[in-house]
Design a protein around this motif. Structure first.
Motif, PDB file in Angstrom:
ATOM      1  N   PRO A 159       0.784  -1.242   0.000  1.00 50.71           N
ATOM      2  CA  PRO A 159       0.000   0.000   0.000  1.00 50.71           C
ATOM      3  C   PRO A 159       0.815   1.292   0.000  1.00 50.71           C
ATOM      4  CG  PRO A 159      -0.967  -1.583   1.501  1.00 50.71           C
ATOM      5  CD  PRO A 159       0.343  -2.168   1.055  1.00 50.71           C
ATOM      6  N   ILE A 160       1.983   1.312   0.627  1.00 56.76           N
ATOM      7  CA  ILE A 160       2.776   2.539   0.707  1.00 56.76           C
ATOM      8  C   ILE A 160       3.450   2.865  -0.620  1.00 56.76           C
ATOM      9  CG2 ILE A 160       4.967   1.500   1.391  1.00 56.76           C
ATOM     10  CD1 ILE A 160       3.410   4.699   2.900  1.00 56.76           C
ATOM     11  N   ALA A 161       3.492   1.912  -1.555  1.00 51.35           N
ATOM     12  CA  ALA A 161       4.242   2.101  -2.797  1.00 51.35           C
ATOM     13  C   ALA A 161       3.731   3.282  -3.599  1.00 51.35           C
ATOM     14  CB  ALA A 161       4.202   0.827  -3.646  1.00 51.35           C
ATOM     15  N   SER A 162       2.414   3.448  -3.668  1.00 51.22           N
ATOM     16  CA  SER A 162       1.832   4.539  -4.454  1.00 51.22           C
ATOM     17  C   SER A 162       0.370   4.669  -4.079  1.00 51.22           C
ATOM     18  CB  SER A 162       1.958   4.247  -5.953  1.00 51.22           C
ATOM     19  OG  SER A 162       1.089   3.190  -6.318  1.00 51.22           O
ATOM     20  N   PRO A 163      -0.245   5.808  -4.400  1.00 47.51           N
ATOM     21  CA  PRO A 163      -1.692   5.946  -4.158  1.00 47.51           C
ATOM     22  C   PRO A 163      -2.507   4.897  -4.890  1.00 47.51           C
ATOM     23  CG  PRO A 163      -0.701   8.094  -4.568  1.00 47.51           C
ATOM     24  CD  PRO A 163       0.360   7.073  -4.850  1.00 47.51           C
ATOM     25  N   ASP A 164      -2.096   4.547  -6.097  1.00 49.79           N
ATOM     26  CA  ASP A 164      -2.840   3.542  -6.856  1.00 49.79           C
ATOM     27  C   ASP A 164      -2.752   2.179  -6.181  1.00 49.79           C
ATOM     28  OD1 ASP A 164      -4.380   3.078  -9.357  1.00 49.79           O
ATOM     29  OD2 ASP A 164      -2.782   1.632  -9.726  1.00 49.79           O
ATOM     30  N   GLU A 201       1.080   1.773   9.259  1.00 46.19           N
ATOM     31  CA  GLU A 201      -0.213   2.443   9.415  1.00 46.19           C
ATOM     32  C   GLU A 201      -0.937   2.558   8.071  1.00 46.19           C
ATOM     33  OE1 GLU A 201      -2.031   5.905  12.182  1.00 46.19           O
ATOM     34  OE2 GLU A 201      -0.068   6.302  11.285  1.00 46.19           O
ATOM     35  N   ARG A 202      -0.178   2.852   7.013  1.00 42.22           N
ATOM     36  CA  ARG A 202      -0.775   2.937   5.679  1.00 42.22           C
ATOM     37  C   ARG A 202      -1.341   1.575   5.258  1.00 42.22           C
ATOM     38  NH1 ARG A 202      -2.996   6.776   2.460  1.00 42.22           N
ATOM     39  NH2 ARG A 202      -2.336   6.646   0.276  1.00 42.22           N
ATOM     40  N   CYS A 203      -0.623   0.534   5.583  1.00 40.16           N
ATOM     41  CA  CYS A 203      -1.072  -0.823   5.273  1.00 40.16           C
ATOM     42  C   CYS A 203      -2.375  -1.141   6.000  1.00 40.16           C
ATOM     43  CB  CYS A 203       0.015  -1.826   5.636  1.00 40.16           C
ATOM     44  SG  CYS A 203      -0.401  -3.544   5.278  1.00 40.16           S
ATOM     45  N   ARG A 660      -4.570   8.653 -10.565  1.00 39.58           N
ATOM     46  CA  ARG A 660      -4.930   8.183  -9.223  1.00 39.58           C
ATOM     47  C   ARG A 660      -3.902   8.607  -8.197  1.00 39.58           C
ATOM     48  NH1 ARG A 660      -7.071   2.185 -10.955  1.00 39.58           N
ATOM     49  NH2 ARG A 660      -9.147   2.831 -11.618  1.00 39.58           N
ATOM     50  N   ARG A 661      -2.624   8.612  -8.596  1.00 35.74           N
ATOM     51  CA  ARG A 661      -1.585   9.043  -7.674  1.00 35.74           C
ATOM     52  C   ARG A 661      -1.759  10.511  -7.311  1.00 35.74           C
ATOM     53  NH1 ARG A 661       4.790   9.135  -9.153  1.00 35.74           N
ATOM     54  NH2 ARG A 661       3.977  10.577 -10.703  1.00 35.74           N
ATOM     55  N   MET A 662      -2.022  11.362  -8.306  1.00 34.51           N
ATOM     56  CA  MET A 662      -2.207  12.787  -8.050  1.00 34.51           C
ATOM     57  C   MET A 662      -3.437  13.047  -7.202  1.00 34.51           C
ATOM     58  SD  MET A 662      -1.251  14.109 -11.903  1.00 34.51           S
ATOM     59  CE  MET A 662      -1.760  15.793 -11.583  1.00 34.51           C
TER      60      MET A 662
END
Length: 693
Positions: A159-164, A201-203, A660-662
């Motif tokens: 999940p932390i890799a990118s917003p997508d 936490e992001r995960c 999606r990232r933006m």
């Protein structure tokens, strides 16, 4: 069976019902192979069962297990029919789709010590294959296929890799992680996280809505990794591992998996220490990775046995394997781990993954289905040695094909189980044996993994041309292993009609598969080519005029020159779409023979560094940022059109990912609290300082 199970628990009842279905299939089949053992049960329901299983025999090993799949001795001169005359699936076929029983899921424990959990990491480790980037919608469809297949745990991403990546994992957790099957099964949804508080936490935010969420965190433990990659002492690594597991538990996650990266090259004494501390901190699964594919099967099996014997608290957790294929031993090492007490095996569809890939799910599942009750009674004395999984093999081939289409990574023809040649025989001696008795050269049937033999072998003999209807196309696709929903079938059929109008002599199976591949790239179709004209020659300058429709439904056209017609087309597309990318690979191949053959183009692109479409994202193993690649395929009878379709499909993937990232970055800025989430971690000051560094 009702009287037998009247006073039994639900799980036992499920096992007996499954055995009844298998028995009915066996007794109804018309095969008579000397290799088929007598089942340990009988059922009077078989008397009313009609058979279509002339080419398949399923033999129940024991009441709770997977089924052994053996080739039948009889051969069929007519096409197998999946349905009866009234359109309903006949009982013999329906038995193949009965879900397998499994123990109720509990973090850190398995009620039946013979049960082996299957942990699929196609959507995480598999996607780390160069050029195998998947969109969110593609990941969701693969996750649903994995649930049909019956995997116990789906590692949905990093999940932390990118917003997508975050959105994709969350979407899978919110949907697939809550879609409960009739037998009560719902897969565990897992997310990967480095041992950093922000990652963890992001995960958790991504997976917490699943019915069974799991956080998978890791840190390297081999000497070379600690000294050169992490620049940490063993004591520091142990503390980071403790703090990571502790923080994951503090968020409310009851199911935490910990992995000592590069365990295959780590000091066993140090592993005893760090794994023991992870158990104390609350880890429920200990995953032992052979990260570089370094170990021999006897080495890796011995390592699992030592860890189970020497790690404090080993009886309170489930041991897992995660083996890479650098020496071609990933499946062998995984099975060696199971032989010595590992009860979770991590793998991927088609064996895709970093470098040479991971252990292949289909190979592991079928090896245990065929040999699980005879070859796993080890000196470790863990369980009875009759291993089994809850994988439904009939979905292996359809899932394999979906992953191949969406990643653009084709299996080698001689790949075990799912390779194009896995059930093909060319040698005269082999063909003679197959005609007389299929068991002479096949230890399982293609039907058992969801693959029907082609028209030249035992298929339905359907001729596909411009007059063919949707039902004929859909039937042939199902025989080839493609299980498409009605909407996707309509898209494929529309494209089929377009191609069939141009191609004389009908379409071969390879043509049909190329069309499915072509349509796989239209899920996120922001831009579409509506017109294309090119000219080239020995004396003139190659020129191309391209017309495209974008998200605003405005048609634009540009004329460009290039070193060749494809180069001119790609420059025109770049100009219209406003992108700056580098073409990493371009492959054009004829699907079949002849001047009218369909052409398939496969491309891989990478955004220009520093350009408007730069797509750097976090990398799990490198612990840093890396550029992303996007691949796609396109098909047409015209090679220039085929090339354009593939290129635009890859660019659409890139633009969708960037959008999606933006959007996620904007949402994060709006919702960000005054304080940092990292400050909430109940960790030592030394550990926090190390994380900041």
């Amino acid at each position: 069976f009702n009287s037998t199970t009247k006073n039994k628990n639900k799980n036992k009842k499920m096992k007996i019902i499954w055995s009844a279905a298998v028995a009915a299939t066996l007794l109804a089949s018309s095969c008579s192979s000397a290799f088929i053992p007598t089942p340990r049960y009988s059922s009077n329901v078989a008397a009313t069962t009609t058979s279509r299983m002339n080419n398949v025999a399923f033999v129940g090993r024991h009441d709770r297990s997977s089924t052994v799949v053996i080739a039948s001795s009889s051969s069929s001169s007519t096409a197998d029919q999946e349905t009866t005359n009234n359109g309903e699936m006949d009982p013999a076929t329906a038995a193949l789709y009965v879900r397998k029983p499994r123990p109720a899921y509990k973090p850190g424990a398995i009620e039946d010590p013979d049960y082996v959990r299957i942990f699929d990491t196609t959507l995480r480790d598999g996607e780390q294959s160069p050029g195998a980037t998947l969109t969110s919608s593609e990941k969701l469809e693969i996750a649903r296929m994995l649930a049909k297949l019956g995997v116990d745990i789906i590692e949905a991403g990093f999940p932390i890799a990118s917003p997508d990546d975050f959105d994709a994992v969350k979407q899978i957790a919110d949907t697939v992680g809550n879609e409960v099957f009739e037998d009560g099964y719902v897969p565990v949804i897992c997310g990967l996280s480095r041992a950093f508080p922000k990652d963890i936490e992001r995960c958790w935010d991504a997976i917490k809505n699943a019915k069974h969420p799991r956080i998978h965190t890791f840190i390297a433990t081999s000497k070379i990794h600690m000294e050169t990659k992490l620049n940490k002492t063993p004591d520091e690594v142990v503390q980071i591992a403790i703090d990571a597991v502790t923080f994951a538990k503090s968020l409310g996650c009851e199911d935490v998996e910990f992995s000592p990266e590069d365990a295959g090259r780590s000091d066993p004494q140090f592993l005893y220490r760090v794994l023991g501390e992870a158990i104390k901190a609350g880890a429920t699964t200990l995953n032992i990775p052979d990260t570089t594919g370094w170990n021999m099967p006897w080495e890796f099996g011995a390592l699992i046995a030592k860890l189970r014997e020497n790690v404090p608290g080993a009886d309170k957790v489930v041991f897992s394997t995660h083996c890479h294929n650098d020496l071609g031993l990933a499946t062998a090492n995984s099975l060696a781990g199971a032989y010595n007490g590992a009860r979770q095996l991590e793998c991927t569809i088609n064996g895709i993954g970093e470098r040479a890939g991971n252990a292949s799910l289909d190979e592991i599942a079928m090896a245990i289905a065929l040999k699980g009750d005879t070859e796993f009674n080890s000196p470790a004395q863990f369980g009875s040695g009759n291993l089994y999984t809850a994988i439904n093999p009939v979905y292996i081939s359809p899932t394999s094909k979906v992953v191949q289409e969406y990643t653009g990574m084709r299996c080698q023809p001689h790949k075990a189980i799912v390779g194009a040649n896995a059930f093909r025989h060319e040698s005269g001696i082999h063909q003679d044996g197959m005609i007389k008795n299929k068991s002479t050269y096949e230890i399982m049937t293609p039907e058992s993994i969801g693959l029907t033999r082609g028209t030249g072998e035992s298929g339905a003999g359907i001729f596909l041309g411009k007059h063919s209807g949707r039902n004929a196309v859909g039937t042939r696709l199902r025989e080839l292993g493609y299980d498409l929903d009605p909407e996707k079938l309509n898209d494929v059929f529309k494209r089929f009609k377009e191609v069939a109008e141009k191609k004389k002599g009908g379409l071969e199976d390879e043509d049909l598969e190329a069309i499915v591949t072509d349509q796989a790239g239209t899920v996120n179709e922001l831009w579409q080519v509506t017109g294309l004209q090119s000219s080239t020659g020995m004396t003139g300058i190659p020129t191309a005029t391209v017309k495209m429709v974008g998200p605003d439904n405005v048609e634009r056209y540009v004329a460009m020159t290039g070193t060749g017609p494809v180069d001119a087309v790609y420059k025109a597309i770049d100009q219209i779409m406003g992108v700056s990318v580098e073409l990493e690979s371009y492959k054009l191949e004829s699907v079949t023979e002849g001047i009218e053959a369909l052409a398939t183009t496969r491309v891989s692109i990478r955004p220009t560094v520093g350009g408007p479409n730069d797509t750097k994202s976090a990398h799990a193993q490198l612990c840093g940022m890396s550029d992303r690649s996007f691949s796609a395929a396109g098909s047409d009878t015209d090679i220039i059109t085929s090339s354009a379709r593939a290129y635009v499909s890859a660019l659409n993937k890139l633009l969708t990912w960037n959008m999606r990232r933006m959007q996620q970055q904007d949402d994060d800025e709006e919702e960000a609290p005054n304080g940092s989430a990292d400050n909430a971690m109940p960790a030592s000051p030394e550990a926090v300082k190390l994380v900041e560094q």
